[in-house]
Design a protein around this motif. Structure first.
Motif, PDB file in Angstrom:
ATOM      1  N   PRO A  13      31.413  13.591 -75.779  1.00 13.24           N
ATOM      2  CA  PRO A  13      31.531  14.540 -74.665  1.00 13.24           C
ATOM      3  C   PRO A  13      30.415  14.425 -73.618  1.00 13.24           C
ATOM      4  CG  PRO A  13      30.643  15.660 -76.566  1.00 13.24           C
ATOM      5  CD  PRO A  13      30.921  14.257 -77.015  1.00 13.24           C
ATOM      6  N   SER A  14      29.668  13.319 -73.616  1.00 10.41           N
ATOM      7  CA  SER A  14      28.691  13.110 -72.546  1.00 10.41           C
ATOM      8  C   SER A  14      29.431  12.676 -71.287  1.00 10.41           C
ATOM      9  CB  SER A  14      27.678  12.039 -72.945  1.00 10.41           C
ATOM     10  OG  SER A  14      28.311  10.769 -73.026  1.00 10.41           O
ATOM     11  N   ALA A  15      28.735  12.691 -70.143  1.00  8.72           N
ATOM     12  CA  ALA A  15      29.367  12.263 -68.889  1.00  8.72           C
ATOM     13  C   ALA A  15      29.881  10.829 -69.003  1.00  8.72           C
ATOM     14  CB  ALA A  15      28.374  12.392 -67.726  1.00  8.72           C
ATOM     15  N   ARG A  16      29.059   9.968 -69.592  1.00  7.63           N
ATOM     16  CA  ARG A  16      29.481   8.577 -69.748  1.00  7.63           C
ATOM     17  C   ARG A  16      30.660   8.462 -70.700  1.00  7.63           C
ATOM     18  NH1 ARG A  16      24.936   4.127 -70.837  1.00  7.63           N
ATOM     19  NH2 ARG A  16      24.500   4.771 -68.684  1.00  7.63           N
ATOM     20  N   GLY A  17      30.632   9.245 -71.783  1.00  7.15           N
ATOM     21  CA  GLY A  17      31.724   9.193 -72.753  1.00  7.15           C
ATOM     22  C   GLY A  17      33.038   9.697 -72.171  1.00  7.15           C
ATOM     23  N   ILE A  18      32.960  10.763 -71.370  1.00  6.52           N
ATOM     24  CA  ILE A  18      34.168  11.292 -70.725  1.00  6.52           C
ATOM     25  C   ILE A  18      34.751  10.260 -69.770  1.00  6.52           C
ATOM     26  CG2 ILE A  18      35.048  13.075 -69.167  1.00  6.52           C
ATOM     27  CD1 ILE A  18      32.787  14.893 -70.290  1.00  6.52           C
ATOM     28  N   ALA A  19      33.882   9.645 -68.959  1.00 10.57           N
ATOM     29  CA  ALA A  19      34.355   8.633 -68.004  1.00 10.57           C
ATOM     30  C   ALA A  19      34.953   7.434 -68.728  1.00 10.57           C
ATOM     31  CB  ALA A  19      33.197   8.197 -67.104  1.00 10.57           C
ATOM     32  N   ALA A  20      34.316   7.015 -69.822  1.00  8.73           N
ATOM     33  CA  ALA A  20      34.817   5.853 -70.564  1.00  8.73           C
ATOM     34  C   ALA A  20      36.167   6.137 -71.210  1.00  8.73           C
ATOM     35  CB  ALA A  20      33.798   5.445 -71.629  1.00  8.73           C
ATOM     36  N   ALA A  59      32.475  11.994 -60.864  1.00 13.32           N
ATOM     37  CA  ALA A  59      31.803  11.253 -59.790  1.00 13.32           C
ATOM     38  C   ALA A  59      31.765   9.762 -60.091  1.00 13.32           C
ATOM     39  CB  ALA A  59      30.385  11.798 -59.592  1.00 13.32           C
ATOM     40  N   GLU A  60      31.538   9.419 -61.351  1.00 14.43           N
ATOM     41  CA  GLU A  60      31.508   8.001 -61.741  1.00 14.43           C
ATOM     42  C   GLU A  60      32.888   7.376 -61.578  1.00 14.43           C
ATOM     43  OE1 GLU A  60      29.744   4.475 -62.987  1.00 14.43           O
ATOM     44  OE2 GLU A  60      28.833   6.387 -62.431  1.00 14.43           O
ATOM     45  N   LEU A  61      33.924   8.073 -61.970  1.00 17.26           N
ATOM     46  CA  LEU A  61      35.288   7.561 -61.827  1.00 17.26           C
ATOM     47  C   LEU A  61      35.673   7.455 -60.351  1.00 17.26           C
ATOM     48  CD1 LEU A  61      36.917   9.690 -64.666  1.00 17.26           C
ATOM     49  CD2 LEU A  61      36.510   7.223 -64.736  1.00 17.26           C
ATOM     50  N   ARG A  62      35.216   8.407 -59.566  1.00 20.63           N
ATOM     51  CA  ARG A  62      35.504   8.379 -58.127  1.00 20.63           C
ATOM     52  C   ARG A  62      34.831   7.180 -57.457  1.00 20.63           C
ATOM     53  NH1 ARG A  62      33.554  13.027 -57.188  1.00 20.63           N
ATOM     54  NH2 ARG A  62      35.395  14.171 -57.883  1.00 20.63           N
ATOM     55  N   LYS A  63      33.630   6.870 -57.896  1.00 21.56           N
ATOM     56  CA  LYS A  63      32.886   5.749 -57.316  1.00 21.56           C
ATOM     57  C   LYS A  63      33.631   4.438 -57.522  1.00 21.56           C
ATOM     58  CE  LYS A  63      29.163   4.149 -59.325  1.00 21.56           C
ATOM     59  NZ  LYS A  63      27.770   4.046 -59.842  1.00 21.56           N
ATOM     60  N   HIS A  64      34.338   4.320 -58.635  1.00 21.13           N
ATOM     61  CA  HIS A  64      35.070   3.092 -58.938  1.00 21.13           C
ATOM     62  C   HIS A  64      36.531   3.141 -58.503  1.00 21.13           C
ATOM     63  CE1 HIS A  64      31.813   1.128 -61.106  1.00 21.13           C
ATOM     64  NE2 HIS A  64      31.542   2.294 -61.640  1.00 21.13           N
ATOM     65  N   GLY A  65      36.862   4.142 -57.700  1.00 19.55           N
ATOM     66  CA  GLY A  65      38.187   4.196 -57.111  1.00 19.55           C
ATOM     67  C   GLY A  65      39.300   4.544 -58.068  1.00 19.55           C
ATOM     68  N   MET A  66      38.991   5.214 -59.172  1.00 17.05           N
ATOM     69  CA  MET A  66      40.029   5.543 -60.147  1.00 17.05           C
ATOM     70  C   MET A  66      40.634   6.924 -59.911  1.00 17.05           C
ATOM     71  SD  MET A  66      38.796   3.942 -63.773  1.00 17.05           S
ATOM     72  CE  MET A  66      37.073   4.355 -63.658  1.00 17.05           C
ATOM     73  N   ILE A  67      39.885   7.818 -59.294  1.00 15.25           N
ATOM     74  CA  ILE A  67      40.388   9.162 -59.021  1.00 15.25           C
ATOM     75  C   ILE A  67      39.967   9.575 -57.621  1.00 15.25           C
ATOM     76  CG2 ILE A  67      40.252   9.805 -61.471  1.00 15.25           C
ATOM     77  CD1 ILE A  67      37.777  11.495 -60.775  1.00 15.25           C
ATOM     78  N   LYS A  68      40.627  10.585 -57.108  1.00 14.20           N
ATOM     79  CA  LYS A  68      40.205  11.189 -55.857  1.00 14.20           C
ATOM     80  C   LYS A  68      40.468  12.684 -55.929  1.00 14.20           C
ATOM     81  CE  LYS A  68      44.414  10.979 -53.042  1.00 14.20           C
ATOM     82  NZ  LYS A  68      45.000  10.550 -51.746  1.00 14.20           N
ATOM     83  N   THR A  69      39.718  13.427 -55.141  1.00 15.97           N
ATOM     84  CA  THR A  69      39.865  14.880 -55.135  1.00 15.97           C
ATOM     85  C   THR A  69      40.475  15.309 -53.817  1.00 15.97           C
ATOM     86  OG1 THR A  69      37.975  15.164 -56.603  1.00 15.97           O
ATOM     87  CG2 THR A  69      38.666  17.078 -55.322  1.00 15.97           C
ATOM     88  N   GLN A 171      18.835  -1.148 -54.215  1.00 23.74           N
ATOM     89  CA  GLN A 171      19.439  -1.124 -55.546  1.00 23.74           C
ATOM     90  C   GLN A 171      18.383  -1.076 -56.643  1.00 23.74           C
ATOM     91  OE1 GLN A 171      22.289  -4.260 -56.030  1.00 23.74           O
ATOM     92  NE2 GLN A 171      22.550  -3.931 -58.214  1.00 23.74           N
ATOM     93  N   THR A 172      17.245  -1.730 -56.423  1.00 22.82           N
ATOM     94  CA  THR A 172      16.194  -1.755 -57.438  1.00 22.82           C
ATOM     95  C   THR A 172      15.205  -0.611 -57.280  1.00 22.82           C
ATOM     96  OG1 THR A 172      14.969  -3.323 -56.036  1.00 22.82           O
ATOM     97  CG2 THR A 172      16.320  -4.241 -57.811  1.00 22.82           C
ATOM     98  N   THR A 173      15.366   0.190 -56.244  1.00 24.33           N
ATOM     99  CA  THR A 173      14.476   1.339 -56.019  1.00 24.33           C
ATOM    100  C   THR A 173      15.149   2.649 -56.397  1.00 24.33           C
ATOM    101  OG1 THR A 173      13.325   0.204 -54.216  1.00 24.33           O
ATOM    102  CG2 THR A 173      13.167   2.604 -54.265  1.00 24.33           C
ATOM    103  N   ALA A 174      16.440   2.773 -56.073  1.00 21.82           N
ATOM    104  CA  ALA A 174      17.150   4.047 -56.242  1.00 21.82           C
ATOM    105  C   ALA A 174      18.092   4.011 -57.435  1.00 21.82           C
ATOM    106  CB  ALA A 174      17.931   4.366 -54.972  1.00 21.82           C
ATOM    107  N   LEU A 175      18.163   5.118 -58.123  1.00 22.46           N
ATOM    108  CA  LEU A 175      19.161   5.338 -59.158  1.00 22.46           C
ATOM    109  C   LEU A 175      20.317   6.130 -58.562  1.00 22.46           C
ATOM    110  CD1 LEU A 175      16.804   6.364 -62.098  1.00 22.46           C
ATOM    111  CD2 LEU A 175      17.936   4.149 -61.785  1.00 22.46           C
ATOM    112  N   PRO A 176      21.517   6.053 -59.149  1.00 23.33           N
ATOM    113  CA  PRO A 176      22.622   6.870 -58.642  1.00 23.33           C
ATOM    114  C   PRO A 176      22.222   8.344 -58.580  1.00 23.33           C
ATOM    115  CG  PRO A 176      23.441   5.263 -60.215  1.00 23.33           C
ATOM    116  CD  PRO A 176      21.934   5.165 -60.257  1.00 23.33           C
TER     117      PRO A 176
END
Length: 449
Positions: A13-20, A59-69, A171-176
């Motif tokens: 039930p973590s954010a990553r687990g839900i997205a996966a 948000a992670e799924l939206r970033k990869h174009g899988m869902i939209k709101t 990319q090497t300075t900022a995290l999502p």
């Protein structure tokens, strides 16, 4: 989709687990396109987690174009994951093959680029070719660029073009979720890059002298990890930062820990002197200087020099892929930079580009369309209505870039960006072009509108 049904299929039930878990269901076809997902609160309640955890997964799924709101339908499935696309850059204008004048891309005039034959021959004879030792920058290229660098760089690296340099630094300075302050308007490709990284963009307004101190001060309150700006030849507006403005901005950045990324996109083609904050902040400033427009796009060379930690992070990331930039291309550029005839040719190109830009600006000004800026390879043209202006120009066989691609959010005042590097030198043709642009603009306008 029922929230309880989906919750039963989520083991982690973590954010990553839900997205996966939802990604697997979409890939398998168990969850199909146009399926409406449960509300964030509803799924969070079933999983026993916070709404923020589910929102992060969405948000992670939206970033990869899988869902939209959608406000009316809620959050719906679009399909399996896709590679993020540079939407702004790809939509700069697709008006068909019949267009006679393309002012969309600020590419160099090939007639003004130096010949590469002798440079490539000289580079092909260099020592150390085909060695798998990873060379960040060849000694010849460093010796060629270092004398003109505006501050003592702590570290150096040759990369595959200016945008790659800026992308890798961010990319090497900022995290999502981190924040990056960036001037607005700015390059369409740069906005695509930063949005793909998943950062929050903090706009910094500009005038003729570059980023406005008051706007930067407001942006710094959000504690951005980086500030990205173009010190000269700014695309799309043609701003050039003055020494006085640079000092004001540096005073604001003094107490911050923000990485300063200076994007010198047209490099030696700029008619403005390079004013850098690197002399004051050598340990957190990196300059990215591109040589594509001045010496040839197919060299695919930019040099980044500055803060050692930031440059080292880029070097490490590149080691997963290309590892290093071709020594042949690096030394070919070094040869060109050291050739007196090539330097004269670049100086001539600089003047030609400046004249073309100035002549179109003057023609438009006589027709009541006043543009701004004093440097660069484009004009930022105010228009009454962007869509109508694009259609009018397309009907006359002219393609330009819509100004909306260069801003973070929609703005009340509309603009077009016109590339000027390849403009005609025929006065009558230029006058006719200005007539059509003024018609498309719709009324008497000024750059401040």
């Amino acid at each position: 989709m029922d929230a309880a049904w989906l919750a039963q299929r989520i083991a982690d039930p973590s954010a990553r687990g839900i997205a996966a878990a939802l990604t697997d269901l979409i890939r398998q076809g168990t969850v199909t396109a146009q399926t409406r997902l449960p509300t964030v609160r509803g799924l969070a309640r079933e999983l026993g987690v916070s709404s923020g955890t589910v929102a992060e997964a969405w948000a992670e799924l939206r970033k990869h174009g899988m869902i939209k709101t959608d406000r009316r339908r809620g959050t719906v499935v679009l399909g399996p994951p896709n590679v993020p696309r540079p939407i702004r850059y790809e939509r700069l204008g697709h008006w068909g093959d019949r267009l006679a004048i393309d002012l969309t891309i600020a590419s160099p005039d090939t007639a003004l680029l130096p010949p590469l034959e002798s440079a490539l021959i000289a580079a092909s004879r260099a020592e150390g070719l085909n060695d798998y030792a990873r060379e960040t920058i060849t000694p010849r290229l460093r010796a060629a660029v270092e004398p003109s660098w505006p501050f003592p760089a702590r570290s150096w690296l040759a990369v595959g073009g200016g945008y790659e340099g800026v992308q890798l630094l961010c990319q090497t300075t900022a995290l999502p979720g981190d924040r990056i302050a960036i001037e607005e308007p700015t390059g369409a490709r740069l906005l695509d890059i930063l949005e793909t990284i998943g950062v929050q963009l903090i706009p910094v307004a500009c005038d003729e002298d570059g980023p406005l101190p008051g706007s930067l001060a407001e942006a710094l309150r959000a504690r951005p990890v980086a500030f990205v700006y173009q010190p000269r030849g700014q695309s799309p507006c043609g701003h050039a930062v003055t020494p006085e403005r640079s000092t004001e901005l540096a005073d604001l950045l003094e107490p911050a820990k923000t990485l300063i990324v200076e994007d010198d996109g047209i490099g030696e083609l700029s008619v403005s002197p390079m004013v850098s904050m690197g002399a004051r902040f050598p340990d957190r400033t990196v300059l990215v200087r591109s040589y594509s427009k001045s010496h040839g796009p197919d060299l695919r060379i930019a040099v980044i020099g500055g803060a050692a930690d930031a440059v080292e992070r880029v070097r490490v990331l590149r080691s997963f892929g290309t590892g290093w930039t071709s020594r042949i291309l690096q030394d070919a550029l070094a040869h060109l930079l050291g050739d007196a005839a090539v330097r004269e040719g670049v100086a001539h190109a600089r003047q030609v580009y400046a004249d073309r830009r100035a002549r179109l600006a003057a023609e438009l000004a006589t027709r009541g369309v006043r543009t701004g800026g004093r440097d660069g390879l484009a004009l930022w043209v105010p228009v009454r209505d962007e869509a109508a202006a694009l259609v009018t120009l397309a009907a006359h066989g002219i393609s330009v870039a819509p100004g909306s691609r260069y801003v973070i959010d929609p703005v009340p005042h509309h603009h077009l960006r016109l590339a000027t590097a390849r403009l005609t030198d025929d006065p009558e043709e230029l006058s006719a072009l200005a007539d059509v642009i003024a018609l498309a603009a719709g009324r008497r306008l000024s750059a401040s509108t």
